[in-house]
Enzyme design. Sequence first.
Site, PDB file in Angstrom:
ATOM      1  N   HIS A  66     -86.751 -12.934  13.138  1.00 17.35           N
ATOM      2  CA  HIS A  66     -86.278 -12.030  12.121  1.00 17.35           C
ATOM      3  C   HIS A  66     -87.492 -11.837  11.111  1.00 17.35           C
ATOM      4  CE1 HIS A  66     -83.667 -10.093   9.261  1.00 17.35           C
ATOM      5  NE2 HIS A  66     -82.593 -10.943   9.460  1.00 17.35           N
ATOM      6  N   ARG A  77     -76.553  -7.686   3.993  1.00 10.46           N
ATOM      7  CA  ARG A  77     -77.905  -7.873   3.424  1.00 10.46           C
ATOM      8  C   ARG A  77     -79.035  -7.094   4.277  1.00 10.46           C
ATOM      9  NH1 ARG A  77     -74.613 -11.802   1.987  1.00 10.46           N
ATOM     10  NH2 ARG A  77     -74.245 -11.747   4.325  1.00 10.46           N
ATOM     11  N   THR A  78     -79.470  -7.286   5.292  1.00  9.41           N
ATOM     12  CA  THR A  78     -80.509  -6.651   5.808  1.00  9.41           C
ATOM     13  C   THR A  78     -80.548  -5.201   5.700  1.00  9.41           C
ATOM     14  OG1 THR A  78     -80.751  -8.532   7.213  1.00  9.41           O
ATOM     15  CG2 THR A  78     -82.076  -6.795   7.747  1.00  9.41           C
ATOM     16  N   ARG A 122     -81.950  -3.679  14.537  1.00  8.51           N
ATOM     17  CA  ARG A 122     -81.179  -4.924  14.930  1.00  8.51           C
ATOM     18  C   ARG A 122     -80.251  -4.888  15.954  1.00  8.51           C
ATOM     19  NH1 ARG A 122     -77.872  -8.786  10.691  1.00  8.51           N
ATOM     20  NH2 ARG A 122     -79.979  -9.218  10.203  1.00  8.51           N
ATOM     21  N   LYS A 151     -71.197   6.255  24.973  1.00  8.71           N
ATOM     22  CA  LYS A 151     -71.112   7.118  26.164  1.00  8.71           C
ATOM     23  C   LYS A 151     -71.995   6.716  27.349  1.00  8.71           C
ATOM     24  CE  LYS A 151     -70.551  11.277  23.405  1.00  8.71           C
ATOM     25  NZ  LYS A 151     -71.262  12.557  23.066  1.00  8.71           N
TER      26      LYS A 151
HETATM   27  C1  NCD Z   1     -79.049 -13.773   9.163  1.00 12.06           C
HETATM   28  C2  NCD Z   1     -79.071 -13.121  10.644  1.00 12.06           C
HETATM   29  O1  NCD Z   1     -78.620 -11.917  10.736  1.00 12.06           O
HETATM   30  O2  NCD Z   1     -79.857 -13.736  11.401  1.00 12.06           O
HETATM   31  N1  NCD Z   1     -78.559 -13.089   8.141  1.00 12.06           N
HETATM   32  C3  NCD Z   1     -79.494 -12.066   7.749  1.00 12.06           C
HETATM   33  O3  NCD Z   1     -80.085 -11.360   8.198  1.00 12.06           O
HETATM   34  N2  NCD Z   1     -79.377 -12.159   6.286  1.00 12.06           N
HETATM   35  C4  NCD Z   1     -78.300 -15.068   9.363  1.00 12.06           C
HETATM   36  C5  NCD Z   1     -76.883 -15.232  10.017  1.00 12.06           C
HETATM   37  O4  NCD Z   1     -76.530 -14.070  10.550  1.00 12.06           O
HETATM   38  O5  NCD Z   1     -76.527 -16.464  10.132  1.00 12.06           O
END
Ligand code: NCD
Length: 310
Positions: free
Chosen positions: A135, A57-58, A107, A86
């Site tokens: 987040h 999703r993100t 991320r 590498k």
């Molecule tokens: C979450 C995350 O990555 O922190 N997912 C997201 O970004 N929608 C929650 C999760 O991974 O459980």
Amino acid sequence: MDFKNRDVISIKDFSKEEIIYVINYAKKMMPYAKGEKHIDILKGKILSTLFFEPSTRTRLSFESAMNRLGGRVIGFADPNATSQKKGESLADTIRMADSYSDVIVIRHPQEGAARLSTEFAESPVLNAGDGAGHHPTQCLLDLFTIVTEKKKIKGDKIVLLGDLKYGRTVHSLAYALSLLGAELSFVSPESLKMPKEIINECKEQGPEPSSTSNLEKAVKDADVLYVTRIQRERFPDAEEYNRVVGTYKVDINLLKYAKEDLIIMHPLPRVVEIDPEVDKTPHALYFKQAFNGVPVRMALLSLILGDRQL
Ligand code: NCD
């Protein structure tokens, strides 16, 4: 209100007024996020997505948001296919993304990685999750979803359920909900309680959160039930994960205790913590919530990068 070229590392970097501003601006983005109307306010801009951890999703909603604004996207979803393999340092990878694009979304499994990245980039850096840390863009879309459904946040009774120790979404959300005056209740296995520092930050911002292990009781007068996955990948010990997985389950039985207008949210992915039967009930809001990532990320990207606004 000035968002131009700002990094988005933690929701704590935003004031209450700024959070509300982004939420209101995201509402205006809705028809564009759905593709019903078209704009190109980020034409000529490039976003890079650097995903050192899995994401559906993100990453995709950031990509969708940038495309819907007329911008373009480069990036990777698998660090093993990059020069990291590498032995390249995070600093050098960030320097390169910085020279190839106008904004960086990262991320990373390590807490603090996004903040550190700002030291190697001139372009704004947006934190899409740093380990068990923060987040912030998920937090904004969670708040947007609550405001859209409940019309307000102040005084709402909100239950955060599941892995409150390692879940970065609930770390950001607990702070922001306290700032906006929600009444929080934390429900988790004993070993996965909300960290003390976050409880203290909540207390400093708003009403004191309560903690319980009794989910039925917490759900009874809740307006929002926010469920999280047990974060398997953050457990130092697999045995401990096996001990706690499945401790809490949201199913039709539990909903007998719920108010008619309870909404159930989840950042997703869900594993076993919400029974698929719940999807058919009017309580289930998690898929709509996931879509809201598009208008909210459009609002942020446009405020940070745009020379003009809607
Ligand atoms: C979450 C995350 O990555 O922190 N997912 C997201 O970004 N929608 C929650 C999760 O991974 O459980």
